[in-house]
Design an enzyme around this catalytic site. Structure first.
Site, PDB file in Angstrom:
ATOM      1  N   HIS A  46       0.891  -1.169  -0.007  1.00 23.41           N
ATOM      2  CA  HIS A  46      -0.102   0.025   0.165  1.00 23.41           C
ATOM      3  C   HIS A  46       0.976   1.267  -0.088  1.00 23.41           C
ATOM      4  CE1 HIS A  46      -3.688  -2.097   1.910  1.00 23.41           C
ATOM      5  NE2 HIS A  46      -3.346  -2.703   1.004  1.00 23.41           N
ATOM      6  N   GLU A  48       0.793   3.839   1.750  1.00 21.03           N
ATOM      7  CA  GLU A  48       1.367   4.231   3.204  1.00 21.03           C
ATOM      8  C   GLU A  48       2.425   3.199   3.587  1.00 21.03           C
ATOM      9  OE1 GLU A  48      -1.926   3.486   2.210  1.00 21.03           O
ATOM     10  OE2 GLU A  48      -3.325   4.183   3.678  1.00 21.03           O
ATOM     11  N   CYS A  76      -5.967   1.742   5.878  1.00 21.88           N
ATOM     12  CA  CYS A  76      -6.734   0.444   6.390  1.00 21.88           C
ATOM     13  C   CYS A  76      -6.074   0.044   7.544  1.00 21.88           C
ATOM     14  CB  CYS A  76      -6.582  -0.651   5.139  1.00 21.88           C
ATOM     15  SG  CYS A  76      -4.725  -1.282   5.260  1.00 21.88           S
ATOM     16  N   CYS A  79      -2.265  -0.255   7.517  1.00 20.13           N
ATOM     17  CA  CYS A  79      -1.440   1.001   7.503  1.00 20.13           C
ATOM     18  C   CYS A  79      -1.512   1.573   8.740  1.00 20.13           C
ATOM     19  CB  CYS A  79      -1.893   1.651   6.209  1.00 20.13           C
ATOM     20  SG  CYS A  79      -1.583   0.600   4.848  1.00 20.13           S
TER      21      CYS A  79
END
Length: 148
Positions: A46, A48, A76, A79
């Site tokens: 991701h 992040e 999410c 993260c």
């Protein structure tokens, strides 16, 4: 947030879900990242996570104090956990994620009571632009068209 949106566009160009992130340290932009799950075949890639990993590498430490994360979509749970563990001071995100967000919409991990660290959370910055990128991406995907 504008730079994070530019990163989201890079993700979209690669056929990735258009999410971008940047990390600022002491007021200076040090890392840019975007989703790379499809490209890297890595479920943890991701924007992040990639940004946090690179900031830690650049700064030579896992504690990212004096750092802020700007991301186009609400983090999410994975993260959000990384943000807590990295001790980021502040998280700024664009649009919420009602199906998987952990910054207050579905879960509230970033502000969770009892955790050893709670960053300042700011939401809704350039929200419409961020949400529009995601809406357009998934609409095109559902219709079977190019998502670029």
């Amino acid at each position: 947030m504008q730079v994070a949106l530019e990163e989201a566009l890079k993700a979209r160009e690669k056929g990735e879900v258009p999410v971008g992130a940047v990390i600022v340290h002491d007021g200076n932009l040090i890392v840019r990242a975007h989703n790379m799950r499809e490209t890297l075949n890595d479920p943890t890639a991701h924007a992040e996570m990639l940004a946090i990993r690179e900031a830690s590498r650049l700064l030579g430490r896992w504690r990212l104090s004096n750092c802020e994360l700007f991301v186009t979509k609400e983090p999410c749970p994975m993260c959000a956990g990384a943000v807590i563990n990295a001790r980021l001071d502040r998280v700024v995100f664009g649009c919420t994620d009602e199906k998987g967000g952990a910054g207050g919409s579905l879960y509230n991990i970033l502000s969770g009571e009892g955790l050893n660290h709670r960053p300042v959370v700011v939401q809704g910055i350039m929200e419409e632009e961020a949400a529009g990128l995601l809406r357009d991406f998934f609409l095109r995907k559902r219709r079977g068209g190019r998502v670029v």
